[in-house]
Design a protein around this motif. Structure first.
Motif, PDB file in Angstrom:
ATOM      1  N   ASP A 216       0.984  -1.347   0.117  1.00  0.00           N
ATOM      2  CA  ASP A 216      -0.175   0.049   0.048  1.00  0.00           C
ATOM      3  C   ASP A 216       0.972   1.245  -0.038  1.00  0.00           C
ATOM      4  O   ASP A 216       1.790   1.455   0.791  1.00  0.00           O
ATOM      5  CB  ASP A 216      -0.770   0.121   1.261  1.00  0.00           C
ATOM      6  CG  ASP A 216      -1.969  -0.957   1.301  1.00  0.00           C
ATOM      7  OD1 ASP A 216      -2.141  -1.544   0.065  1.00  0.00           O
ATOM      8  OD2 ASP A 216      -2.526  -1.195   2.300  1.00  0.00           O
ATOM      9  N   ASN A 217       0.651   2.319  -1.054  1.00  0.00           N
ATOM     10  CA  ASN A 217       1.125   3.571  -0.850  1.00  0.00           C
ATOM     11  C   ASN A 217       0.466   4.432   0.059  1.00  0.00           C
ATOM     12  O   ASN A 217      -0.600   3.988   0.859  1.00  0.00           O
ATOM     13  CB  ASN A 217       1.326   4.160  -2.198  1.00  0.00           C
ATOM     14  CG  ASN A 217      -0.278   4.489  -2.761  1.00  0.00           C
ATOM     15  OD1 ASN A 217      -1.128   4.863  -2.159  1.00  0.00           O
ATOM     16  ND2 ASN A 217      -0.283   4.665  -4.006  1.00  0.00           N
ATOM     17  N   GLU A 218       0.859   5.540   0.402  1.00  0.00           N
ATOM     18  CA  GLU A 218       0.389   6.600   1.580  1.00  0.00           C
ATOM     19  C   GLU A 218      -1.133   6.843   1.239  1.00  0.00           C
ATOM     20  O   GLU A 218      -1.974   6.846   2.174  1.00  0.00           O
ATOM     21  CB  GLU A 218       1.228   7.652   1.735  1.00  0.00           C
ATOM     22  CG  GLU A 218       2.481   7.339   2.167  1.00  0.00           C
ATOM     23  CD  GLU A 218       2.505   6.704   3.624  1.00  0.00           C
ATOM     24  OE1 GLU A 218       1.715   7.043   4.395  1.00  0.00           O
ATOM     25  OE2 GLU A 218       3.133   5.759   3.806  1.00  0.00           O
ATOM     26  N   LYS A 221      -3.340   3.683   2.001  1.00  0.00           N
ATOM     27  CA  LYS A 221      -3.487   3.801   3.592  1.00  0.00           C
ATOM     28  C   LYS A 221      -4.402   4.959   4.169  1.00  0.00           C
ATOM     29  O   LYS A 221      -5.178   4.315   5.227  1.00  0.00           O
ATOM     30  CB  LYS A 221      -2.296   3.801   4.239  1.00  0.00           C
ATOM     31  CG  LYS A 221      -1.045   2.911   4.093  1.00  0.00           C
ATOM     32  CD  LYS A 221       0.095   3.411   4.494  1.00  0.00           C
ATOM     33  CE  LYS A 221       1.503   2.175   4.259  1.00  0.00           C
ATOM     34  NZ  LYS A 221       2.522   2.383   4.720  1.00  0.00           N
ATOM     35  N   LEU A 222      -4.565   6.066   3.523  1.00  0.00           N
ATOM     36  CA  LEU A 222      -5.372   7.063   3.994  1.00  0.00           C
ATOM     37  C   LEU A 222      -6.977   6.691   3.677  1.00  0.00           C
ATOM     38  O   LEU A 222      -7.981   7.000   4.459  1.00  0.00           O
ATOM     39  CB  LEU A 222      -5.125   8.425   3.131  1.00  0.00           C
ATOM     40  CG  LEU A 222      -3.828   9.183   3.987  1.00  0.00           C
ATOM     41  CD1 LEU A 222      -3.749  10.394   2.645  1.00  0.00           C
ATOM     42  CD2 LEU A 222      -3.905   9.527   5.044  1.00  0.00           C
ATOM     43  N   VAL A 223      -7.106   6.161   2.503  1.00  0.00           N
ATOM     44  CA  VAL A 223      -8.452   5.618   2.056  1.00  0.00           C
ATOM     45  C   VAL A 223      -8.896   4.503   2.956  1.00  0.00           C
ATOM     46  O   VAL A 223     -10.219   4.762   3.339  1.00  0.00           O
ATOM     47  CB  VAL A 223      -8.448   5.139   0.955  1.00  0.00           C
ATOM     48  CG1 VAL A 223      -9.784   4.556   0.227  1.00  0.00           C
ATOM     49  CG2 VAL A 223      -8.091   6.216  -0.540  1.00  0.00           C
ATOM     50  N   LYS A 224      -8.069   3.466   3.390  1.00  0.00           N
ATOM     51  CA  LYS A 224      -8.390   2.527   4.158  1.00  0.00           C
ATOM     52  C   LYS A 224      -8.628   2.911   5.741  1.00  0.00           C
ATOM     53  O   LYS A 224      -9.919   2.517   6.194  1.00  0.00           O
ATOM     54  CB  LYS A 224      -7.236   1.395   4.270  1.00  0.00           C
ATOM     55  CG  LYS A 224      -7.183   0.621   3.004  1.00  0.00           C
ATOM     56  CD  LYS A 224      -6.106  -0.478   3.227  1.00  0.00           C
ATOM     57  CE  LYS A 224      -6.255  -1.407   2.086  1.00  0.00           C
ATOM     58  NZ  LYS A 224      -5.066  -2.524   2.066  1.00  0.00           N
ATOM     59  N   GLU A 225      -8.195   3.824   6.224  1.00  0.00           N
ATOM     60  CA  GLU A 225      -8.412   4.482   7.472  1.00  0.00           C
ATOM     61  C   GLU A 225      -9.839   5.149   7.234  1.00  0.00           C
ATOM     62  O   GLU A 225     -10.720   4.960   8.283  1.00  0.00           O
ATOM     63  CB  GLU A 225      -7.325   5.629   8.074  1.00  0.00           C
ATOM     64  CG  GLU A 225      -7.586   5.863   9.217  1.00  0.00           C
ATOM     65  CD  GLU A 225      -7.320   5.070  10.334  1.00  0.00           C
ATOM     66  OE1 GLU A 225      -7.905   5.215  11.533  1.00  0.00           O
ATOM     67  OE2 GLU A 225      -6.642   3.855   9.984  1.00  0.00           O
ATOM     68  N   PHE A 226      -9.886   5.841   6.223  1.00  0.00           N
ATOM     69  CA  PHE A 226     -11.466   6.633   6.079  1.00  0.00           C
ATOM     70  C   PHE A 226     -12.565   5.701   6.039  1.00  0.00           C
ATOM     71  O   PHE A 226     -13.469   5.964   6.624  1.00  0.00           O
ATOM     72  CB  PHE A 226     -11.216   7.616   4.838  1.00  0.00           C
ATOM     73  CG  PHE A 226     -12.514   8.377   4.218  1.00  0.00           C
ATOM     74  CD1 PHE A 226     -12.553   9.501   4.736  1.00  0.00           C
ATOM     75  CD2 PHE A 226     -13.330   7.615   3.771  1.00  0.00           C
ATOM     76  CE1 PHE A 226     -13.924  10.283   4.606  1.00  0.00           C
ATOM     77  CE2 PHE A 226     -14.571   8.315   3.429  1.00  0.00           C
ATOM     78  CZ  PHE A 226     -15.109   9.534   3.890  1.00  0.00           C
TER      79      PHE A 226
END
Length: 364
Positions: A216-218, A221-226
């Motif tokens: 995963d790129n950054e 990772k942001l989308v998964k957290e969202f």
């Protein structure tokens, strides 16, 4: 009963390239906004190797897989709920879908312009979700205004509807999607009549470069957290690779995926995510003429599943001979399955399981 999934996103995030891969068709995929103006619809088979086993055992003349219908819809921009860009035409096209698949750009490429000027998947998601929420808010407000005189007049039926609408309105006002609400069965029944956009389940698709599929790129990772906040699933794909895979032979496809270190294609992952999101499972019927898979909602009874084939099957349902496809894999023939006591006679109360092979008995 084909599952219908709407593919949405801002312009130039890879929606149409993904759609090309999904349907192996050639809709226009250009590097400018609104290359897709009318919704493109494609029906694809759900990959399931279990149907191959059935066809082999029964020597079936043909195989018919269950399907998913994908609808590729024109790129959305800020202000769509007020008619900006393609506006309400976009919104109307996704009201009848079962789920919404949001494609977000999670890759850098200076040769592909971004409508917002930079790559920021969370901003893009928030733009899309806000437009959907504003559209829902307008629908709810209009309905409240229409039924309010009847509520004030003491109509209990409209009072229940009004209470639900107020609850929905507050949810949107607080900045939350309607699919995050915990509703009772009665409230859900009232809600289902409005085709509200944010009440549908969402799947977020991260479109990445080909060298970013495994780790995963950054942005991803942001989308998964969202997505955690709404219990939504996230699928990572490279739309261009998916398009190339759709044109390759099965051997080339498997070799390509192996070289990438991927266990399955992004499309397969997306289909599984759609099934999981909507609580769908698969049962089978088979014979010399055809081996066929059927999708059904988890928790459905045997008569309800029979009704998917034909409504008369549900109305006249008597019993069903059922065994699991793993039994067929073990014993190699239906006769051997029966001889080993794995075939069961199930009645109207039986809850169908994923992988069941069925022969329905019914009155005409």
């Amino acid at each position: 009963m084909a599952l219908k999934v709407g593919i949405v996103g801002l312009p130039n995030v890879g929606k149409s390239t993904l759609f090309n891969a999904i349907t192996n068709s050639k809709v226009e995929a250009a590097n400018y906004p609104f290359a897709t103006i009318e919704p493109n619809v494609g029906v694809v088979e759900v990959p399931d190797s279990r149907i191959d086993l059935l066809a082999e055992v029964f020597q079936s003349k043909k195989k018919i897989a269950t399907t998913i219908e994908f609808v590729d819809i024109a790129g959305l921009i800020a202000g769509a709920s007020k008619g900006e860009g393609l506006g309400n035409a976009f919104l109307a096209n996704i009201r009848e879908t079962d789920a919404i698949c949001e494609v977000v750009r999670c890759f850098e490429n200076k040769d592909i312009t971004h409508v917002e000027g930079s790559v920021d998947p969370i901003r893009d998601i928030e733009i899309i979700n806000l437009e959907l929420m504003l559209s829902d808010e307008a629908t709810i407000k209009k309905r409240i205004e229409r039924i309010l005189p009847k509520v004030r007049g003491g109509d209990k039926n409209f009072k229940a509807e009004h209470d639900v609408l107020v609850k929905l309105e507050k949810c949107l006002y607080d900045g939350n999607l309607l699919n995050t609400l915990d509703l009772s069965d009665d409230e859900t029944k009232i809600l289902s009549g409005f085709q509200l956009l944010t009440a549908k389940p969402f799947i977020y698709v991260c479109n990445v470069n080909d060298d970013e599929l495994i780790e995963d790129n950054e942005y991803v990772k942001l989308v998964k957290e969202f997505a955690k906040n709404s219990n939504s699933l996230v699928v990572k794909i490279c739309a261009k690779i998916e398009e190339d895979l759709s044109e390759a032979s099965e051997e080339e496809r498997n070799e390509f995926l192996s070289d990438l270190g991927a266990e399955q294609s992004g499309l397969d992952s997306l289909i599984q995510a759609a099934y999981q999101t909507l609580g769908l499972q698969t049962y089978f019927t088979a014979g010399p003429q055809e081996a066929r898979s059927w999708q059904f909602p988890k928790g459905a009874t045997a008569p309800q599943c029979a009704g998917i084939i034909h409504t008369d099957f549900e109305k006249g349902f008597i019993k069903a001979d059922i065994y699991h496809i793993s039994d067929l894999e073990e014993f190699k023939s239906e006769k051997a399955v029966k001889e080993n006591g794995r075939m069961r006679l199930e009645g109207k109360g039986y809850i169908m399981q994923d992988g069941d092979v069925c022969f329905f008995k019914f009155n005409n």
